[in-house]
Write an enzyme that holds these catalytic residues in place. Structure first.
Site, short mmCIF file in Angstrom:
data_model
loop_
_atom_site.label_atom_id
_atom_site.label_comp_id
_atom_site.label_asym_id
_atom_site.label_seq_id
_atom_site.Cartn_x
_atom_site.Cartn_y
_atom_site.Cartn_z
N ASN A 83 34.55 25.91 -4.96
CA ASN A 83 34.45 27.36 -4.71
C ASN A 83 35.83 27.99 -4.55
O ASN A 83 36.04 29.13 -4.98
CB ASN A 83 33.56 27.63 -3.50
CG ASN A 83 32.11 27.40 -3.87
OD1 ASN A 83 31.50 28.22 -4.54
ND2 ASN A 83 31.57 26.25 -3.48
N MET A 103 33.58 22.94 6.97
CA MET A 103 32.47 22.32 7.68
C MET A 103 32.73 22.17 9.18
O MET A 103 32.35 21.19 9.80
CB MET A 103 32.12 20.96 7.04
CG MET A 103 31.75 21.06 5.57
SD MET A 103 30.52 22.32 5.17
CE MET A 103 29.03 21.42 5.56
N LEU A 155 33.25 27.57 13.94
CA LEU A 155 34.36 28.28 14.56
C LEU A 155 33.87 28.97 15.83
O LEU A 155 32.83 29.63 15.83
CB LEU A 155 34.94 29.30 13.58
CG LEU A 155 35.65 28.66 12.37
CD1 LEU A 155 35.96 29.70 11.31
CD2 LEU A 155 36.92 27.93 12.79
N HIS A 183 27.02 29.79 2.03
CA HIS A 183 26.07 28.78 2.50
C HIS A 183 25.04 28.49 1.41
O HIS A 183 24.46 29.42 0.86
CB HIS A 183 25.39 29.25 3.79
CG HIS A 183 24.53 28.19 4.38
ND1 HIS A 183 25.04 26.98 4.80
CD2 HIS A 183 23.19 28.13 4.58
CE1 HIS A 183 24.05 26.22 5.24
NE2 HIS A 183 22.92 26.90 5.12
N ASP A 223 26.02 29.63 10.26
CA ASP A 223 25.34 30.06 9.04
C ASP A 223 24.39 31.24 9.25
O ASP A 223 23.40 31.41 8.54
CB ASP A 223 24.62 28.88 8.37
CG ASP A 223 25.61 27.80 7.96
OD1 ASP A 223 26.74 28.15 7.58
OD2 ASP A 223 25.26 26.61 8.02
N GLU A 226 26.78 29.53 -6.63
CA GLU A 226 27.81 29.74 -5.59
C GLU A 226 29.12 30.26 -6.19
O GLU A 226 29.74 31.16 -5.62
CB GLU A 226 28.10 28.42 -4.87
CG GLU A 226 27.01 28.00 -3.93
CD GLU A 226 27.44 26.81 -3.09
OE1 GLU A 226 27.16 26.83 -1.89
OE2 GLU A 226 28.05 25.86 -3.63
C1 GAR Z 1 29.28 24.41 -0.87
O1 GAR Z 1 28.02 24.03 -1.39
C2 GAR Z 1 29.11 25.34 0.31
O2 GAR Z 1 28.05 26.23 0.16
C3 GAR Z 1 28.84 24.35 1.42
O3 GAR Z 1 29.78 23.33 1.18
C4 GAR Z 1 29.96 23.19 -0.25
C5 GAR Z 1 31.43 23.16 -0.56
O4 GAR Z 1 31.66 22.88 -1.91
N1 GAR Z 1 28.97 24.95 2.71
C6 GAR Z 1 28.13 24.73 3.73
O5 GAR Z 1 27.21 23.93 3.68
C7 GAR Z 1 28.39 25.55 4.99
N2 GAR Z 1 27.38 25.34 5.94
P1 GAR Z 1 33.11 22.99 -2.54
O6 GAR Z 1 34.06 22.24 -1.58
O7 GAR Z 1 33.03 22.34 -3.86
O8 GAR Z 1 33.48 24.45 -2.63
#
Ligand code: GAR
Length: 200
Positions: A15, A95, A98, A114, A154, A183
């Site tokens: 992302n 992850m 905060l 999320h 979240d 995403e």
């Molecule tokens: C993503 O799927 C994001 O939505 C999730 O971590 C992944 C990171 O992917 N976030 C959560 O679950 C927050 N609670 P990436 O490191 O490839 O961007």
């Protein structure tokens, strides 16, 4: 001047990459002034370095080892981020929860991505949990949201929500790929939306 963006990551950083690409292609107006990871091994740090962006690795472990609290960690992190004077902070796969103390240092400029619909599968492993719930017949679809960050994990006012279908033939990998594709688009749209709101 282009809005100053700080991106917080913990892992792969796909992302983060979507945000970098959107800025490079001028789909998103902004400049990433810092990428922070709480994990040294996060591949997102490599992506940031390859894109010529400043990085900060800020693990919790060294605080724990010194007997320092989570709030001390959060406040030191906030102080470091403040030095970069951000207009927007994006949690893109960050992850760590905060604390309110961290959030108070910034005025409604933090958004989180999320991989689930509001009030579903908060926290970690959301895609796996949605997939299992689908297999049990408890849900028929899942989704992705970008929301403002408040102390509850979240939660916080959603800026964008998009439903993602789950198909009978899906493997977990299939579902993950479909969600990540959504995403990568939504995080850019969410960033644009909040920057527009903040500009008003
Ligand atoms: C993503 O799927 C994001 O939505 C999730 O971590 C992944 C990171 O992917 N976030 C959560 O679950 C927050 N609670 P990436 O490191 O490839 O961007």
């Amino acid at each position: 001047m282009a809005p100053r963006i700080v991106v917080l990551i913990s892992g792969n950083g796909s992302n983060l990459q979507a945000i970098i690409d959107a800025i490079n292609s001028k789909t998103l107006e902004g400049q990433i002034v810092l990428v922070v990871s709480n994990k040294k091994s996060a591949f997102g740090l490599t992506r940031a370095t390859q894109a010529g962006l400043p990085t900060l690795t800020f693990p919790l472990k060294q605080y724990k080892d010194l007997g320092k609290t989570r709030i001390e960690y959060d406040l030191d992190l906030a102080k470091k981020i403040k030095e970069y004077n951000p207009n927007l902070i994006i949690l893109a796969g960050w992850m760590h929860i905060l604390s309110e103390e961290f959030l108070k240092c910034f005025d409604d400029i933090i958004i989180n991505l999320h991989p689930a619909l509001p009030n579903q599968f908060d926290g970690t492993n959301s895609i796996e949990r949605a997939y299992e719930a689908f297999k049990k017949g408890d849900i028929t679809k899942t989704g992705v949201m970008v929301h403002k960050v408040i102390p509850d994990v979240d939660k916080g006012e959603p800026l964008l929500i998009e439903e993602v279908p789950i198909l009978e033939t899906d493997s977990l990998d299939d579902l993950e790929t479909r969600i990540h594709n959504v995403e990568h688009r939504l995080i850019v749209q969410g960033a644009k939306k909040i920057l527009d709101e903040l500009n008003r």
